[in-house]
Design a protein around this motif. Structure first.
Motif, PDB file in Angstrom:
ATOM      1  N   THR A   6      -1.187  57.510  -6.577  1.00 31.52           N
ATOM      2  CA  THR A   6      -0.545  56.663  -7.584  1.00 31.52           C
ATOM      3  C   THR A   6      -1.297  56.819  -8.892  1.00 31.52           C
ATOM      4  O   THR A   6      -2.524  56.904  -8.916  1.00 31.52           O
ATOM      5  N   ASN A   7      -0.550  56.831  -9.948  1.00 32.70           N
ATOM      6  CA  ASN A   7      -1.101  57.073 -11.263  1.00 32.70           C
ATOM      7  C   ASN A   7      -1.442  55.734 -11.921  1.00 32.70           C
ATOM      8  O   ASN A   7      -0.640  55.180 -12.641  1.00 32.70           O
ATOM      9  N   THR A   8      -2.651  55.220 -11.652  1.00 32.05           N
ATOM     10  CA  THR A   8      -3.044  53.950 -12.249  1.00 32.05           C
ATOM     11  C   THR A   8      -4.372  54.082 -12.985  1.00 32.05           C
ATOM     12  O   THR A   8      -5.178  54.961 -12.688  1.00 32.05           O
ATOM     13  N   TYR A   9      -4.580  53.179 -13.942  1.00 28.28           N
ATOM     14  CA  TYR A   9      -5.818  53.178 -14.721  1.00 28.28           C
ATOM     15  C   TYR A   9      -6.359  51.764 -14.813  1.00 28.28           C
ATOM     16  O   TYR A   9      -5.602  50.792 -14.818  1.00 28.28           O
ATOM     17  N   GLY A  10      -7.663  51.648 -14.910  1.00 29.88           N
ATOM     18  CA  GLY A  10      -8.299  50.343 -14.945  1.00 29.88           C
ATOM     19  C   GLY A  10      -8.404  49.751 -16.341  1.00 29.88           C
ATOM     20  O   GLY A  10      -8.369  50.463 -17.338  1.00 29.88           O
ATOM     21  N   THR A  11      -8.537  48.416 -16.371  1.00 28.53           N
ATOM     22  CA  THR A  11      -8.814  47.717 -17.618  1.00 28.53           C
ATOM     23  C   THR A  11     -10.204  47.092 -17.516  1.00 28.53           C
ATOM     24  O   THR A  11     -10.801  47.068 -16.434  1.00 28.53           O
ATOM     25  N   SER A  12     -10.695  46.547 -18.627  1.00 37.30           N
ATOM     26  CA  SER A  12     -12.020  45.926 -18.639  1.00 37.30           C
ATOM     27  C   SER A  12     -12.112  44.745 -17.694  1.00 37.30           C
ATOM     28  O   SER A  12     -13.200  44.381 -17.250  1.00 37.30           O
ATOM     29  N   THR A  13     -10.975  44.120 -17.397  1.00 35.01           N
ATOM     30  CA  THR A  13     -10.983  42.955 -16.513  1.00 35.01           C
ATOM     31  C   THR A  13     -10.784  43.360 -15.055  1.00 35.01           C
ATOM     32  O   THR A  13     -10.630  42.500 -14.180  1.00 35.01           O
ATOM     33  N   GLY A  14     -10.772  44.684 -14.779  1.00 35.93           N
ATOM     34  CA  GLY A  14     -10.692  45.141 -13.404  1.00 35.93           C
ATOM     35  C   GLY A  14      -9.282  45.293 -12.859  1.00 35.93           C
ATOM     36  O   GLY A  14      -9.093  45.622 -11.691  1.00 35.93           O
ATOM     37  N   GLU A  15      -8.314  45.053 -13.724  1.00 31.13           N
ATOM     38  CA  GLU A  15      -6.917  45.221 -13.324  1.00 31.13           C
ATOM     39  C   GLU A  15      -6.598  46.710 -13.204  1.00 31.13           C
ATOM     40  O   GLU A  15      -7.182  47.521 -13.914  1.00 31.13           O
ATOM     41  N   ARG A  16      -5.663  47.072 -12.342  1.00 33.22           N
ATOM     42  CA  ARG A  16      -5.181  48.456 -12.291  1.00 33.22           C
ATOM     43  C   ARG A  16      -3.740  48.455 -12.788  1.00 33.22           C
ATOM     44  O   ARG A  16      -2.918  47.681 -12.297  1.00 33.22           O
ATOM     45  N   LEU A  17      -3.469  49.308 -13.778  1.00 32.74           N
ATOM     46  CA  LEU A  17      -2.123  49.362 -14.336  1.00 32.74           C
ATOM     47  C   LEU A  17      -1.515  50.735 -14.124  1.00 32.74           C
ATOM     48  O   LEU A  17      -2.194  51.750 -14.264  1.00 32.74           O
ATOM     49  N   LYS A  18      -0.236  50.733 -13.772  1.00 25.03           N
ATOM     50  CA  LYS A  18       0.478  52.001 -13.644  1.00 25.03           C
ATOM     51  C   LYS A  18       0.618  52.625 -15.020  1.00 25.03           C
ATOM     52  O   LYS A  18       0.788  51.926 -16.016  1.00 25.03           O
ATOM     53  N   LYS A  19       0.602  53.955 -15.046  1.00 25.47           N
ATOM     54  CA  LYS A  19       0.750  54.677 -16.313  1.00 25.47           C
ATOM     55  C   LYS A  19       2.050  54.270 -17.015  1.00 25.47           C
ATOM     56  O   LYS A  19       2.085  54.108 -18.236  1.00 25.47           O
ATOM     57  N   SER A  20       3.107  54.069 -16.255  1.00 24.75           N
ATOM     58  CA  SER A  20       4.400  53.698 -16.862  1.00 24.75           C
ATOM     59  C   SER A  20       4.305  52.330 -17.525  1.00 24.75           C
ATOM     60  O   SER A  20       4.920  52.094 -18.566  1.00 24.75           O
ATOM     61  N   VAL A  21       3.511  51.431 -16.944  1.00 23.94           N
ATOM     62  CA  VAL A  21       3.328  50.092 -17.528  1.00 23.94           C
ATOM     63  C   VAL A  21       2.516  50.208 -18.820  1.00 23.94           C
ATOM     64  O   VAL A  21       2.837  49.588 -19.837  1.00 23.94           O
ATOM     65  N   ILE A  22       1.464  51.033 -18.775  1.00 23.44           N
ATOM     66  CA  ILE A  22       0.641  51.230 -19.980  1.00 23.44           C
ATOM     67  C   ILE A  22       1.494  51.807 -21.102  1.00 23.44           C
ATOM     68  O   ILE A  22       1.457  51.315 -22.235  1.00 23.44           O
ATOM     69  N   ASP A  23       2.298  52.821 -20.777  1.00 26.51           N
ATOM     70  CA  ASP A  23       3.139  53.459 -21.806  1.00 26.51           C
ATOM     71  C   ASP A  23       4.115  52.462 -22.419  1.00 26.51           C
ATOM     72  O   ASP A  23       4.359  52.486 -23.625  1.00 26.51           O
ATOM     73  N   GLN A  24       4.639  51.601 -21.587  1.00 29.92           N
ATOM     74  CA  GLN A  24       5.568  50.582 -22.081  1.00 29.92           C
ATOM     75  C   GLN A  24       4.856  49.629 -23.030  1.00 29.92           C
ATOM     76  O   GLN A  24       5.378  49.266 -24.082  1.00 29.92           O
ATOM     77  N   LYS A  25       3.642  49.239 -22.666  1.00 28.59           N
ATOM     78  CA  LYS A  25       2.858  48.334 -23.508  1.00 28.59           C
ATOM     79  C   LYS A  25       2.482  49.004 -24.822  1.00 28.59           C
ATOM     80  O   LYS A  25       2.428  48.357 -25.863  1.00 28.59           O
ATOM     81  N   ILE A  26       2.204  50.316 -24.777  1.00 28.96           N
ATOM     82  CA  ILE A  26       1.876  51.058 -25.998  1.00 28.96           C
ATOM     83  C   ILE A  26       3.077  51.059 -26.942  1.00 28.96           C
ATOM     84  O   ILE A  26       2.933  50.823 -28.142  1.00 28.96           O
ATOM     85  N   ARG A  27       4.264  51.303 -26.380  1.00 29.01           N
ATOM     86  CA  ARG A  27       5.474  51.295 -27.217  1.00 29.01           C
ATOM     87  C   ARG A  27       5.638  49.956 -27.919  1.00 29.01           C
ATOM     88  O   ARG A  27       5.943  49.881 -29.103  1.00 29.01           O
ATOM     89  N   LYS A  28       5.412  48.895 -27.163  1.00 29.42           N
ATOM     90  CA  LYS A  28       5.533  47.541 -27.703  1.00 29.42           C
ATOM     91  C   LYS A  28       4.486  47.306 -28.803  1.00 29.42           C
ATOM     92  O   LYS A  28       4.781  46.736 -29.848  1.00 29.42           O
ATOM     93  N   ALA A  29       3.250  47.764 -28.542  1.00 33.04           N
ATOM     94  CA  ALA A  29       2.165  47.578 -29.520  1.00 33.04           C
ATOM     95  C   ALA A  29       2.479  48.312 -30.824  1.00 33.04           C
ATOM     96  O   ALA A  29       2.211  47.798 -31.911  1.00 33.04           O
ATOM     97  N   LYS A  30       3.063  49.510 -30.718  1.00 33.02           N
ATOM     98  CA  LYS A  30       3.433  50.267 -31.915  1.00 33.02           C
ATOM     99  C   LYS A  30       4.494  49.521 -32.718  1.00 33.02           C
ATOM    100  O   LYS A  30       4.431  49.468 -33.947  1.00 33.02           O
ATOM    101  N   GLU A  31       5.465  48.959 -32.011  1.00 31.56           N
ATOM    102  CA  GLU A  31       6.505  48.165 -32.689  1.00 31.56           C
ATOM    103  C   GLU A  31       5.879  46.990 -33.429  1.00 31.56           C
ATOM    104  O   GLU A  31       6.221  46.706 -34.576  1.00 31.56           O
TER     105      GLU A  31
END
Ligand SMILES: [Zn+2]
Length: 107
Positions: A6-31
């Motif tokens: 599974t393609n997941t990455y960690g955050t500073s708080t120890g959460e694991r996020l799927k790459k697709s979730v991160i990409d979605q959040k990036i799109r939102k942040a850019k907006e």
């Protein structure tokens, strides 16, 4: 090896996020970043050199710390932190990414 396959990455708080979730959040942040800039200045421009869209160069949302670096260092939340996003014209964006690559080689 629990995240194998599974393609997941960690955050500073120890959460694991799927790459697709991160990409979605990036799109939102850019907006949000573009919206905040329009609210504050009334138009979008390169934060490095000040050129606006009339200069004929595309304006990009550029990461100060690259998305790959944020993910690899387990700080994925920085990839969608609008404080880590700078509006740059294509020219400054390329310049910035080259600097970033140079730093990477020295690590
Ligand atoms: Zn520029």
């Amino acid at each position: 090896m629990r995240s194998r396959g599974t393609n997941t990455y960690g955050t500073s708080t120890g959460e694991r996020l799927k790459k697709s979730v991160i990409d979605q959040k990036i799109r939102k942040a850019k907006e949000l970043k573009l919206e905040a800039m329009r609210d504050e200045y009334g138009y979008i421009f390169c934060e490095d050199c000040g050129r606006n869209a009339n200069a004929g160069l595309p304006l990009d949302c550029s990461h100060d710390i690259s998305v790959a670096k944020c993910q690899n260092e387990g700080k994925s939340e920085l990839a969608y932190d609008i404080n880590n996003i700078t509006i740059r014209c294509r020219e400054c964006h390329k310049k910035h990414d080259k600097i970033d690559l140079k730093f990477k080689k020295n690590v």
